[in-house]
Design an enzyme around this catalytic site. Structure first.
Site, PDB file in Angstrom:
ATOM      1  N   GLU A   1      90.049  15.915  31.831  1.00  0.00           N
ATOM      2  CA  GLU A   1      89.703  16.607  33.064  1.00  0.00           C
ATOM      3  C   GLU A   1      88.181  16.701  33.097  1.00  0.00           C
ATOM      4  OE1 GLU A   1      91.344  20.552  33.559  1.00  0.00           O
ATOM      5  OE2 GLU A   1      90.360  20.756  35.517  1.00  0.00           O
TER       6      GLU A   1
ATOM      7  N   ARG B   1      96.504  18.725  17.713  1.00  0.00           N
ATOM      8  CA  ARG B   1      95.104  18.626  18.110  1.00  0.00           C
ATOM      9  C   ARG B   1      94.216  18.824  16.896  1.00  0.00           C
ATOM     10  NH1 ARG B   1      94.635  21.190  22.835  1.00  0.00           N
ATOM     11  NH2 ARG B   1      92.408  21.426  22.753  1.00  0.00           N
TER      12      ARG B   1
ATOM     13  N   LYS C   1      86.540  23.221  25.932  1.00  0.00           N
ATOM     14  CA  LYS C   1      85.470  23.026  26.908  1.00  0.00           C
ATOM     15  C   LYS C   1      85.057  24.349  27.545  1.00  0.00           C
ATOM     16  CE  LYS C   1      87.791  19.585  28.648  1.00  0.00           C
ATOM     17  NZ  LYS C   1      88.299  18.621  29.619  1.00  0.00           N
TER      18      LYS C   1
HETATM   19  P1  ATP Z   1      89.886  21.672  26.226  1.00  0.00           P
HETATM   20  O1  ATP Z   1      90.875  22.749  25.950  1.00  0.00           O
HETATM   21  O2  ATP Z   1      88.836  21.520  25.202  1.00  0.00           O
HETATM   22  O3  ATP Z   1      89.341  21.724  27.612  1.00  0.00           O
HETATM   23  P2  ATP Z   1      91.756  19.839  27.140  1.00  0.00           P
HETATM   24  O4  ATP Z   1      92.958  19.402  26.400  1.00  0.00           O
HETATM   25  O5  ATP Z   1      91.946  20.786  28.258  1.00  0.00           O
HETATM   26  O6  ATP Z   1      90.720  20.346  26.107  1.00  0.00           O
HETATM   27  P3  ATP Z   1      91.392  17.435  28.564  1.00  0.00           P
HETATM   28  O7  ATP Z   1      90.209  16.973  29.289  1.00  0.00           O
HETATM   29  O8  ATP Z   1      92.580  17.801  29.353  1.00  0.00           O
HETATM   30  O9  ATP Z   1      90.928  18.626  27.671  1.00  0.00           O
HETATM   31  O10 ATP Z   1      91.782  16.436  27.398  1.00  0.00           O
HETATM   32  C1  ATP Z   1      91.852  15.054  27.507  1.00  0.00           C
HETATM   33  C2  ATP Z   1      92.694  14.560  26.364  1.00  0.00           C
HETATM   34  O11 ATP Z   1      92.096  14.918  25.122  1.00  0.00           O
HETATM   35  C3  ATP Z   1      94.072  15.162  26.384  1.00  0.00           C
HETATM   36  O12 ATP Z   1      95.013  14.125  26.211  1.00  0.00           O
HETATM   37  C4  ATP Z   1      94.080  16.129  25.246  1.00  0.00           C
HETATM   38  O13 ATP Z   1      95.346  16.203  24.673  1.00  0.00           O
HETATM   39  C5  ATP Z   1      93.059  15.515  24.288  1.00  0.00           C
HETATM   40  N1  ATP Z   1      92.419  16.556  23.471  1.00  0.00           N
HETATM   41  C6  ATP Z   1      91.721  17.624  23.889  1.00  0.00           C
HETATM   42  N2  ATP Z   1      91.331  18.394  22.856  1.00  0.00           N
HETATM   43  C7  ATP Z   1      91.795  17.794  21.738  1.00  0.00           C
HETATM   44  C8  ATP Z   1      91.736  18.093  20.336  1.00  0.00           C
HETATM   45  N3  ATP Z   1      91.105  19.187  19.879  1.00  0.00           N
HETATM   46  N4  ATP Z   1      92.324  17.241  19.477  1.00  0.00           N
HETATM   47  C9  ATP Z   1      92.950  16.144  19.926  1.00  0.00           C
HETATM   48  N5  ATP Z   1      93.050  15.802  21.213  1.00  0.00           N
HETATM   49  C10 ATP Z   1      92.490  16.612  22.128  1.00  0.00           C
HETATM   50 MG    MG Z   2      92.209  21.267  30.053  1.00  0.00          MG
END
Ligand code: ATP
Ligand code: MG
Length: 550
Positions: A34, A259, A269
């Site tokens: 995102e 994760r 983020k």
């Molecule tokens: P955040 O909570 O940091 O915003 P998010 O999962 O909301 O992370 P996205 O932009 O939706 O962020 O993530 C893109 C991809 O990265 C998704 O497929 C998510 O599963 C993966 N991802 C995000 N954080 C991690 C992590 N700590 N370890 C492994 N994969 C991750």
């Molecule tokens: Mg997210």
């Protein structure tokens, strides 16, 4: 790209089975961030996994911006994400924006309504929550659940036209309010948001929710294996429901993995954005940040990050990885790549009283003893040099083998020197040492007459180049939070120390992002933000030693 075969893991086994059974001829994965912030090391794990998996089986990986929430998203983030994925060394097959599918998603929602599988609900967000029940109590049906298909179609169309305010109505999937899985209790699939979207502008005022949008995006692109993190495990029945009830031609499979969590690191983020917005750090690419851009500015290499991601592997249960493991991989990567050089971080002047005034000699040194291909360099040596303050002690403890009154040490690449006199200012601070050198002991001449126990580094006082050096400690002190405290209460006040030191004169032409090993001090990277023609700034990537073993 992949420089080596990925190790075996449960996701790879699923792929192998699917290819062998003929379920798929080829695989397509995607990385779906995102665009609401910069990528972090956790994302690198997902990127490495998705790209290398597809690559290994000659499949494809798309980069897809999951931009279905207009409020938090921005093109600045889109650009940074593209840059970071490329920098990590991966090429996406196609670049998509989920927002390009808004029309298709809307039409799929209409299919649901026509099948009696979705309805417009007027309950407020709070009421929806209250009706939803709990894990031990079934939910109650919304009074709007049995609206006619015609009424639902009309209302949904009017939602799209902007006839209602934010929150006034939502579209919900009609599934089962008594399901033991809370996600199946008539989840909201569309909401109203009168907001300008970074890609579609003001064209839309209804936006699909993640659980509805994501499976449709995957299916449209023909993703075969949709890899996400464990917290979506309970959402999988809904994912499959959407694919089925929306009558998608292709059926992607959602697979969850753990994760990445790192010690002493915040990895969300939202929290990272807070650190930036509230000026705890110097932007998203502050070298203390676990963002890809922060790690890059700190001096991490794509190879080190990829190797780290491979080594941590893919598991089904959450765990916390020691941040020292990441550090291990940058040391490993730079060992043969980074030129060695001497730098004095906290200078103390040494006058070599028996060395001829005005004489300068050039000493030869290898740039990297472990990698002879890196060649040699010349280091000037003269009567006045700087050493590091910590390499002299007035009252040394036992086993201190560096400089003290009456002791002799080796100057790296140069001569033995012996300390004869300590000069102090009126407050009693040591400001200068007077030493003598022994011309017989010149490095490289095979002198064996006597031994010294300590070797220290130095730079020539006249010719050395001033440099700003930035030393880092972890930004977050402890990942365990006491009740009532937030991560902001654990910010390390000493995470950055800025000092003015000296580097060898041949460092005058260094370029941003060039990496060096400063003898005894660790690996350093030329800072890309603050380095100018007049002033070079180094970030310490990592110190040399660690107790960490893998
Ligand atoms: P955040 O909570 O940091 O915003 P998010 O999962 O909301 O992370 P996205 O932009 O939706 O962020 O993530 C893109 C991809 O990265 C998704 O497929 C998510 O599963 C993966 N991802 C995000 N954080 C991690 C992590 N700590 N370890 C492994 N994969 C991750
Ligand atoms: Mg997210």
């Amino acid at each position: 790209m992949s420089d080596k075969q990925t190790s075996s893991n449960f996701i790879k086994n699923i792929v192998i089975n699917d290819l062998e059974s003929g379920k798929h001829e080829t695989i397509i994965t995607r990385f779906p961030p995102e665009p609401n912030g910069y990528l972090h090391i956790g994302h690198a794990k997902s990127i490495t996994l998705n790209f290398e998996l597809a690559d290994e089986f000659k499949g494809k990986t798309n980069l897809r911006f999951d931009d279905t929430n207009p409020i938090k998203e921005d093109t600045e983030y889109v650009e940074s994400i593209k840059e970071d994925v490329k920098w990590l060394g991966f090429d996406w097959e196609e670049l998509f924006f989920a927002s390009e599918y808004f029309e298709k998603m809307f039409n799929r929602a209409v299919i649901l309504i026509k099948k009696g599988k979705a309805y417009v609900c007027d309950l407020t967000a709070e009421q929806i929550r209250a009706y939803r029940g709990t894990l031990t109590k079934p939910g109650e049906e919304s009074p709007f659940r049995n609206r006619s298909i015609e009424e639902n179609l009309d209302l949904f169309e009017r939602m799209r036209k902007g006839e209602f305010t934010d929150g006034e109505k939502v579209l919900r999937a009609k599934i089962d309010m008594t399901s033991p899985n809370m996600n199946m209790r008539d989840p909201v699939i569309y909401r109203i948001a009168h907001a300008t979207h970074h890609n579609t502008g003001d064209k839309w005022c209804v936006y699909p929710m993640y659980d509805f949008a994501h499976p449709i995006e995957d299916a449209i692109e023909g993703i075969t294996h949709s890899i996400c993190t464990l917290e979506f495990e309970d959402h999988r029945p809904l994912y499959d429901w959407v694919i089925r009830e929306c009558e998608m031609e292709k059926q992607p499979q959602q697979i969850e993995f753990a994760r990445l969590n790192l010690t002493n690191t915040v990895m969300s983020k939202r929290k990272l954005k807070q650190l930036v917005d509230e000026n705890y750090v110097d932007g998203w690419n502050d070298p203390r940040m676990p963002t890809i851009s922060g790690l890059r500015r700190r001096g991490y290499t794509p190879e080190a990050i990829r190797n780290f991601c491979r080594e941590i592997g893919v598991a089904k249960n959450d765990s916390i990885v020691d941040v020292q493991m990441l550090e291990h991989f940058i040391r490993e990567d730079l060992k043969l790549k980074a030129a060695r050089t001497m730098a004095v971080l906290r200078p103390l002047k040494v006058v070599i009283t028996n060395y001829p005034v005005d004489q300068v000699e050039m000493l030869e040194a290898e740039n990297n003893p472990e990698n002879p291909e890196m060649g040699n360099r010349q280091i000037p040596f003269s009567r006045e040099i700087y050493i590091d303050q910590e390499d002299f002690m007035e009252n040394p403890p036992k086993k201190y083998f560096r400089l003290f009154l009456g002791n002799e040490v080796r100057l790296k690449h140069a001569y033995f020197i012996k300390c004869n006199e300590v000069i102090k200012d009126k407050d009693g601070n040591v400001i200068e040492l007077h030493c003598t050198y022994d011309p017989e002991t010149k490095s490289g001449t095979g002198f064996t007459g006597r031994k010294v126990k300590g070797t220290i580094h130095w730079v020539d006082a006249k010719q050395a180049r001033p440099a700003e050096i930035r030393l880092y400690e972890s930004l977050i002190l402890d990942e365990e939070q006491e009740e009532g405290k937030t991560f902001l209460d654990y910010i390390n006040p000493n995470s950055l120390e800025v000092i003015q030191g000296f580097v060898e004169p041949n460092m005058k032409d260094v370029l941003p992002q060039e990496k060096f090993q400063f003898f005894r001090h660790g690996y350093f990277n030329v800072d890309s933000k603050y380095t100018t023609k007049e002033k070079v700034v180094f970030n310490r990537i990592v110190s040399l030693k660690s107790s960490f073993k893998i």
